[in-house]
Design a protein around this motif. Structure first.
Motif, PDB file in Angstrom:
ATOM      1  N   UNK A 129       0.829  -1.220   0.000  1.00  0.00           N
ATOM      2  CA  UNK A 129       0.000   0.000   0.000  1.00  0.00           C
ATOM      3  C   UNK A 129       0.860   1.267   0.000  1.00  0.00           C
ATOM      4  N   UNK A 130       0.515   2.201  -0.896  1.00  0.00           N
ATOM      5  CA  UNK A 130       1.250   3.475  -0.953  1.00  0.00           C
ATOM      6  C   UNK A 130       0.432   4.475  -1.769  1.00  0.00           C
ATOM      7  N   UNK A 131      -0.835   4.559  -1.464  1.00  0.00           N
ATOM      8  CA  UNK A 131      -1.729   5.297  -2.351  1.00  0.00           C
ATOM      9  C   UNK A 131      -1.863   6.769  -1.984  1.00  0.00           C
ATOM     10  N   UNK A 132      -2.043   7.581  -3.020  1.00  0.00           N
ATOM     11  CA  UNK A 132      -2.346   9.008  -2.828  1.00  0.00           C
ATOM     12  C   UNK A 132      -3.745   9.201  -2.254  1.00  0.00           C
ATOM     13  N   UNK A 133      -4.553   8.150  -2.303  1.00  0.00           N
ATOM     14  CA  UNK A 133      -5.931   8.264  -1.820  1.00  0.00           C
ATOM     15  C   UNK A 133      -6.019   8.515  -0.323  1.00  0.00           C
ATOM     16  N   UNK A 134      -4.985   8.132   0.416  1.00  0.00           N
ATOM     17  CA  UNK A 134      -5.071   8.272   1.875  1.00  0.00           C
ATOM     18  C   UNK A 134      -5.386   9.718   2.254  1.00  0.00           C
ATOM     19  N   UNK A 135      -4.627  10.657   1.687  1.00  0.00           N
ATOM     20  CA  UNK A 135      -4.849  12.078   2.009  1.00  0.00           C
ATOM     21  C   UNK A 135      -6.212  12.555   1.513  1.00  0.00           C
ATOM     22  N   UNK A 155     -17.460   1.666  -3.575  1.00  0.00           N
ATOM     23  CA  UNK A 155     -16.711   0.546  -4.158  1.00  0.00           C
ATOM     24  C   UNK A 155     -15.231   0.866  -4.224  1.00  0.00           C
ATOM     25  N   UNK A 156     -14.399  -0.081  -3.776  1.00  0.00           N
ATOM     26  CA  UNK A 156     -12.948  -0.023  -3.967  1.00  0.00           C
ATOM     27  C   UNK A 156     -12.604  -1.064  -5.017  1.00  0.00           C
ATOM     28  N   UNK A 157     -12.290  -0.589  -6.212  1.00  0.00           N
ATOM     29  CA  UNK A 157     -12.029  -1.467  -7.359  1.00  0.00           C
ATOM     30  C   UNK A 157     -10.528  -1.737  -7.449  1.00  0.00           C
ATOM     31  N   UNK A 158     -10.145  -3.010  -7.540  1.00  0.00           N
ATOM     32  CA  UNK A 158      -8.736  -3.429  -7.456  1.00  0.00           C
ATOM     33  C   UNK A 158      -8.238  -3.219  -6.024  1.00  0.00           C
ATOM     34  N   UNK A 159      -8.862  -3.879  -5.086  1.00  0.00           N
ATOM     35  CA  UNK A 159      -8.655  -3.588  -3.666  1.00  0.00           C
ATOM     36  C   UNK A 159      -7.328  -4.087  -3.113  1.00  0.00           C
ATOM     37  N   UNK A 160      -6.719  -5.109  -3.736  1.00  0.00           N
ATOM     38  CA  UNK A 160      -5.426  -5.604  -3.244  1.00  0.00           C
ATOM     39  C   UNK A 160      -5.515  -6.052  -1.794  1.00  0.00           C
ATOM     40  N   UNK A 161      -4.750  -5.397  -0.922  1.00  0.00           N
ATOM     41  CA  UNK A 161      -4.705  -5.747   0.500  1.00  0.00           C
ATOM     42  C   UNK A 161      -5.963  -5.337   1.251  1.00  0.00           C
ATOM     43  N   UNK A 162      -6.870  -4.629   0.579  1.00  0.00           N
ATOM     44  CA  UNK A 162      -8.090  -4.155   1.227  1.00  0.00           C
ATOM     45  C   UNK A 162      -7.913  -2.836   1.963  1.00  0.00           C
ATOM     46  N   UNK A 163      -6.732  -2.236   1.850  1.00  0.00           N
ATOM     47  CA  UNK A 163      -6.444  -1.055   2.679  1.00  0.00           C
ATOM     48  C   UNK A 163      -7.380   0.104   2.379  1.00  0.00           C
ATOM     49  N   UNK A 164      -7.668   0.365   1.099  1.00  0.00           N
ATOM     50  CA  UNK A 164      -8.523   1.514   0.783  1.00  0.00           C
ATOM     51  C   UNK A 164      -9.972   1.243   1.162  1.00  0.00           C
ATOM     52  N   UNK A 165     -10.422   0.000   1.020  1.00  0.00           N
ATOM     53  CA  UNK A 165     -11.780  -0.345   1.447  1.00  0.00           C
ATOM     54  C   UNK A 165     -11.940  -0.095   2.944  1.00  0.00           C
ATOM     55  N   UNK A 221     -19.827   6.348  -4.771  1.00  0.00           N
ATOM     56  CA  UNK A 221     -18.388   6.578  -4.958  1.00  0.00           C
ATOM     57  C   UNK A 221     -17.737   5.296  -5.443  1.00  0.00           C
ATOM     58  N   UNK A 222     -17.068   5.374  -6.576  1.00  0.00           N
ATOM     59  CA  UNK A 222     -16.202   4.276  -7.031  1.00  0.00           C
ATOM     60  C   UNK A 222     -14.782   4.820  -7.023  1.00  0.00           C
ATOM     61  N   UNK A 223     -13.944   4.158  -6.273  1.00  0.00           N
ATOM     62  CA  UNK A 223     -12.554   4.586  -6.125  1.00  0.00           C
ATOM     63  C   UNK A 223     -11.680   3.441  -6.638  1.00  0.00           C
ATOM     64  N   UNK A 224     -10.633   3.755  -7.381  1.00  0.00           N
ATOM     65  CA  UNK A 224      -9.776   2.679  -7.884  1.00  0.00           C
ATOM     66  C   UNK A 224      -8.316   3.107  -7.960  1.00  0.00           C
ATOM     67  N   UNK A 225      -7.448   2.215  -7.466  1.00  0.00           N
ATOM     68  CA  UNK A 225      -6.008   2.352  -7.673  1.00  0.00           C
ATOM     69  C   UNK A 225      -5.604   1.123  -8.486  1.00  0.00           C
ATOM     70  N   UNK A 226      -5.865   1.174  -9.813  1.00  0.00           N
ATOM     71  CA  UNK A 226      -5.678  -0.014 -10.651  1.00  0.00           C
ATOM     72  C   UNK A 226      -4.227  -0.168 -11.086  1.00  0.00           C
ATOM     73  N   UNK A 227      -3.883  -1.286 -11.733  1.00  0.00           N
ATOM     74  CA  UNK A 227      -2.563  -1.364 -12.378  1.00  0.00           C
ATOM     75  C   UNK A 227      -2.469  -0.266 -13.442  1.00  0.00           C
ATOM     76  N   UNK A 228      -1.332   0.440 -13.491  1.00  0.00           N
ATOM     77  CA  UNK A 228      -1.219   1.494 -14.516  1.00  0.00           C
ATOM     78  C   UNK A 228       0.220   1.679 -15.019  1.00  0.00           C
ATOM     79  N   UNK A 278      -9.938   7.827  -9.794  1.00  0.00           N
ATOM     80  CA  UNK A 278      -8.971   6.804 -10.206  1.00  0.00           C
ATOM     81  C   UNK A 278      -7.549   7.357 -10.127  1.00  0.00           C
ATOM     82  N   UNK A 279      -6.664   6.557  -9.544  1.00  0.00           N
ATOM     83  CA  UNK A 279      -5.247   6.925  -9.493  1.00  0.00           C
ATOM     84  C   UNK A 279      -4.534   6.372 -10.733  1.00  0.00           C
ATOM     85  N   UNK A 280      -3.731   7.219 -11.383  1.00  0.00           N
ATOM     86  CA  UNK A 280      -3.031   6.780 -12.597  1.00  0.00           C
ATOM     87  C   UNK A 280      -1.549   7.159 -12.583  1.00  0.00           C
ATOM     88  N   UNK A 281      -1.011   7.501 -11.424  1.00  0.00           N
ATOM     89  CA  UNK A 281       0.424   7.792 -11.338  1.00  0.00           C
ATOM     90  C   UNK A 281       0.842   8.938 -12.241  1.00  0.00           C
TER      91      UNK A 281
END
Length: 318
Positions: A129-135, A155-165, A221-228, A278-281
């Protein structure tokens, strides 16, 4: 489990190791200060890459030394000059050596990652986990979401570890949260984190390829930190990133394989006043070139980097 096994091994080897190291090259490393100095030098010398939570070699050295010694990771001062017994020193040196030689991200060595004050279990089954979404979550997505209490389904799309959910459940206290991932391994890790936070009744985890398994579900709200990560960038990633699941990073030639599918399918799963975030780096230019007809809002965080876009439901293709 693995951390426990590792501790057990150390315990078995201690007496033997103490004796063997009684006149070793690390005998001068007596205090926490010594070990942090040594680790910082080793990490700098090895030119390690820090992209998984730490900002530099010193930051990572402090974290790994304190964590390995089971000391609070946010309180260095009282322990700086504490003398470390040989058996504990061996454990710390072992962690330092693994970080240098195997280039394993610190989070995988400690089996944990932090977003602010939130701790999550992680291992090689999920991206660190290292998302800009935290802030952005902390600020409640103002002004696009007027009342965080009014969000009832997200919805947390591409949840991975579940941290954003889990963070969404915290910052939107009235909401039911769905977390989606294609990887059964990632969902196993997410389940552990959801259980750690006692959120089994709030966060529902679903195995799905993007929106595939959702039926008619709709969200405010649909939030996603997908592969990019683009294919070119995948070829030159620092070694640390190669320990992470490739499917959590790689997203085709231009890094937008999943983003395209999210934009194409999101309208159907948003309420009329819903938003997609959506986060896209570093891919802003690629995103804007791929969707010239869309008026993206780019959100800035404390570091002023625009790596997250927002679209309202009525802006999305039907």
């Amino acid at each position: 489990m693995q951390a426990h096994e590792h501790d057990h091994e150390c315990g078995e080897n201690c007496d033997h190791e103490d004796h063997e190291h009684s006149h070793g090259p690390h005998d001068e490393l007596v205090t926490v200060r010594d070990l942090i100095r040594y680790a910082t030098s080793q990490f700098n010398r090895a030119r390690l890459f820090f992209g998984h939570g730490s900002v530099d070699a010193y930051d990572e050295a402090v974290y790994l030394v304190l964590h390995t010694l089971h000391l609070p990771i946010d309180r260095l001062e009282p322990f700086f000059d504490a003398c470390i017994p040989a058996d504990e020193r061996i454990e710390v040196l072992d962690v330092i050596q693994r970080r240098v030689e195997e280039r394993i991200p610190a989070a995988y060595l400690t089996k944990e990652a932090w977003l602010g004050e939130f701790r999550f279990f992680v291992d090689e089954r999920v991206i660190v986990p290292r998302s800009y979404f935290f802030e952005l979550l902390r600020e409640g997505f103002e002004p696009w979401i007027a009342d965080p209490e009014g969000v009832t389904h997200a919805l947390d799309l591409c949840t991975g570890s579940g941290c954003l959910a889990i963070l969404m459940a915290h910052y939107f206290p009235s909401a039911r949260i769905d977390g989606i991932d294609l990887s059964p391994d990632a969902l196993d890790v997410a389940r552990q984190n959801v259980a750690d936070y006692g959120l089994e009744e709030v966060v529902r985890l679903i195995e799905s390829d993007v929106f595939g398994a959702l039926g008619e579900e709709r969200y405010q709200l649909i939030l996603s930190n997908p592969p990019y990560v683009t294919e070119d960038a995948m070829q030159v990633l620092p070694e640390e990133y190669l320990h992470e699941p490739r499917m959590a990073l790689a997203a085709g030639d231009d890094g937008l394989d999943i983003v395209r599918r999210i934009i194409a399918g999101a309208r159907k799963h948003l309420t009329d006043d819903g938003i997609l975030v959506v986060e896209v780096g570093h891919n802003r230019d690629l995103v804007e070139a791929a969707f010239p007809e869309l008026e993206f809002v780019w959100l800035t965080n404390a570091s002023e980097e625009e790596k997250v876009f927002l679209l309202r439901a009525d802006q999305l293709p039907a």
